[in-house]
Design an enzyme around this catalytic site. Sequence first.
Site, PDB file in Angstrom:
ATOM      1  CG  HIS A   1      -2.119   1.180   1.035  1.00  0.00           C
ATOM      2  ND1 HIS A   1      -3.034   0.916   0.046  1.00  0.00           N
ATOM      3  CD2 HIS A   1      -2.100   2.502   1.496  1.00  0.00           C
ATOM      4  CE1 HIS A   1      -3.747   2.323   0.134  1.00  0.00           C
ATOM      5  NE2 HIS A   1      -3.132   2.971   0.839  1.00  0.00           N
TER       6      HIS A   1
ATOM      7  CE1 TYR B   1      -1.847   7.975  -0.472  1.00  0.00           C
ATOM      8  CE2 TYR B   1      -1.494   5.592   0.360  1.00  0.00           C
ATOM      9  CZ  TYR B   1      -2.311   6.793  -0.008  1.00  0.00           C
ATOM     10  OH  TYR B   1      -3.588   6.596   0.227  1.00  0.00           O
TER      11      TYR B   1
ATOM     12  CG  HIS C   1      -9.230   1.662  -6.855  1.00  0.00           C
ATOM     13  ND1 HIS C   1      -9.686   2.937  -6.712  1.00  0.00           N
ATOM     14  CD2 HIS C   1      -8.096   1.429  -6.383  1.00  0.00           C
ATOM     15  CE1 HIS C   1      -8.669   3.482  -5.619  1.00  0.00           C
ATOM     16  NE2 HIS C   1      -7.928   2.508  -5.456  1.00  0.00           N
ATOM     17  CG  PHE C   2      -3.957  -0.845  -9.748  1.00  0.00           C
ATOM     18  CD1 PHE C   2      -3.267  -0.856  -8.700  1.00  0.00           C
ATOM     19  CD2 PHE C   2      -2.787  -1.104 -11.103  1.00  0.00           C
ATOM     20  CE1 PHE C   2      -2.053  -0.985  -8.461  1.00  0.00           C
ATOM     21  CE2 PHE C   2      -1.527  -1.352 -10.781  1.00  0.00           C
ATOM     22  CZ  PHE C   2      -0.916  -0.953  -9.596  1.00  0.00           C
ATOM     23  CG  HIS C   3      -5.860   0.144 -15.295  1.00  0.00           C
ATOM     24  ND1 HIS C   3      -6.142  -1.176 -14.860  1.00  0.00           N
ATOM     25  CD2 HIS C   3      -4.908   0.187 -16.239  1.00  0.00           C
ATOM     26  CE1 HIS C   3      -5.155  -2.020 -15.519  1.00  0.00           C
ATOM     27  NE2 HIS C   3      -4.460  -1.252 -16.374  1.00  0.00           N
TER      28      HIS C   3
ATOM     29  NE  ARG D   1      -8.497  -8.292  -7.365  1.00  0.00           N
ATOM     30  CZ  ARG D   1      -7.565  -7.986  -6.617  1.00  0.00           C
ATOM     31  NH1 ARG D   1      -6.599  -7.194  -6.979  1.00  0.00           N
ATOM     32  NH2 ARG D   1      -7.678  -8.092  -5.240  1.00  0.00           N
ATOM     33  NE  ARG D   2      -4.184 -11.110  -7.637  1.00  0.00           N
ATOM     34  CZ  ARG D   2      -4.855 -10.825  -6.280  1.00  0.00           C
ATOM     35  NH1 ARG D   2      -5.979 -11.368  -6.054  1.00  0.00           N
ATOM     36  NH2 ARG D   2      -4.350 -10.003  -5.581  1.00  0.00           N
TER      37      ARG D   2
END
Length: 550
Positions: free
Chosen positions: A217, A221, A368-370, A433-434
């Site tokens: 996580h 950042y 969300h990641f993209h 996913r995955r």
Amino acid sequence: MIHKNERRLALSYINVAYFAFLIGTFCGLMQVFIRNNALKLPAWLDYYQILTAHGVLLALIFTTYFIFAFFITGVSKTLGDFGPKVRSVSWLGFYVMTIGTVMATVMIISGKASVLYTFYAPLKASGWYYVGLALFIVGTWIAGFAILGHYASWKRRNKGVLSPLFAFMTVSTIILWIIACLGVVATVVFQFIPWAFGWTDTINVELSRTLFWYFGHPLVYFWLLPAYMAWYTVVPKIIGGKVFSDSLARLSFVLFILFSIPVGFHHQMVEPGIPAFWKFLQTCLTFMVIIPSLMTAFSMFAVFETTGRQKGGKGLFGWFTKLPWKDIRFTSIFIAMVFFIPGGAGGIINASFQLDEVVHNTLWIVGHFHITVGTPVAMTFMGLSFWLIPYLAGRKFTNSMKKLAFIQIITWSIGMLLMSTSQHILGLMGAPRRTSYAGYNGNNTALEWFNGIVSNHVTMAIGGSILFLSAMLLIYIVAMSLYISPKALNREDQVEFPLAESDQSGTPRFLENWWIWIGISFALIFVAYTIPIMHMIEHAPPGSIGYKTW
């Protein structure tokens, strides 16, 4: 212009970054067509190979190399030229990182490390893949300590003086990175490498995942803070303004050091073996990270409004029209900021115990990641590339390149909007996913979920195709800026490093007392992780042997 040795070093990082970007985006293009059941891979290549390559090369290699290029350039600009020792150590870090990158990439391409970006046990890769990862992290530490050494030397020469804002933010980000990497180094060196080489028979799966997410996580950042650095220090200069508040900017980065690390359990909400109390505690700490993000949003829009009004903007939103929309350096980063609004809201959903039950392990997480890393971070890096690379290479950023840059940013925005929206909705429908293509054994009820205009794998593939074309246009712009565009032979043609003025008169000196913040950070980590990790070790199951499922 910074010293030629620092320019060579930063350009070396940028070359590796964009080579990884090229391969990673091609892997991403193949993924969306495979998920649409429109592409069959040859026998020597499988979906999980390209999924692993896509995640590692884009999310880890591209971002890290570009970030260090940005750091080196900005720190050299604000603190002065590197000394011989700092320069030598910096090159050593680059070479160690690159050796590790090559080792890991070779293992992925050869089919010996299709364990995905998160390399969850009990999936087992070649031991040399984990050695490559370890060398990559060690290389970043070496390069990071070189920058910290340059900063410490500057502080010794300027006792009692606050460092420039860019340098302060660089040090903050490197401190966060070094502390965060302790988790992944521990699991790779003491768990994965002995297990992969057969020195131990089994691995504690829960402990390995916990140590990974201790790192995983704050890694977000580590990607995001350099983008924030550009927002705080570069954007005000581009639009003709000043940093809104030096002390607010520094405080926001200090808060990221404190609250971005002891929050990894919110990625493990559905995993057994972690008591609910500790998941709840780390969820609360996750929400604390929202505060510095909101501080950043307030600061940036305050800069926009005050600068716009100084330029004659009238009425409630007249300032908005006075911003330099024809300057791609600004427009690209502004669009990146806008994308981060839904991205940040999605992060709150993912970190909420009950809501995470709905979206966990679905395409929602991929979307969300993209929309966080793939747009606010990546598009900010693109906006930086449009001036950073010509600045380092001593070349012009010509009018034709500026026009292409606008096309590239617009197409990237459209492609990401289509693909990410489709992934979010497909995830809510239940698409996993995955995994590669899932036909749900022809079940009509399940297949009806994916017949919408947006909730459709075809829409996702269209978005992915537009993204790939945009990525190729970016590669062309980068190649031109590195090697082909005309040299800047006079001062008027030279691209500058746009750093805004920062008023330090009201900034408390204790904000730069790093030992306070490092101490508090370790205290929070101790509270959040000590008892759960002791429980995982003392009450560990027998452990798992390795599995190769590809």
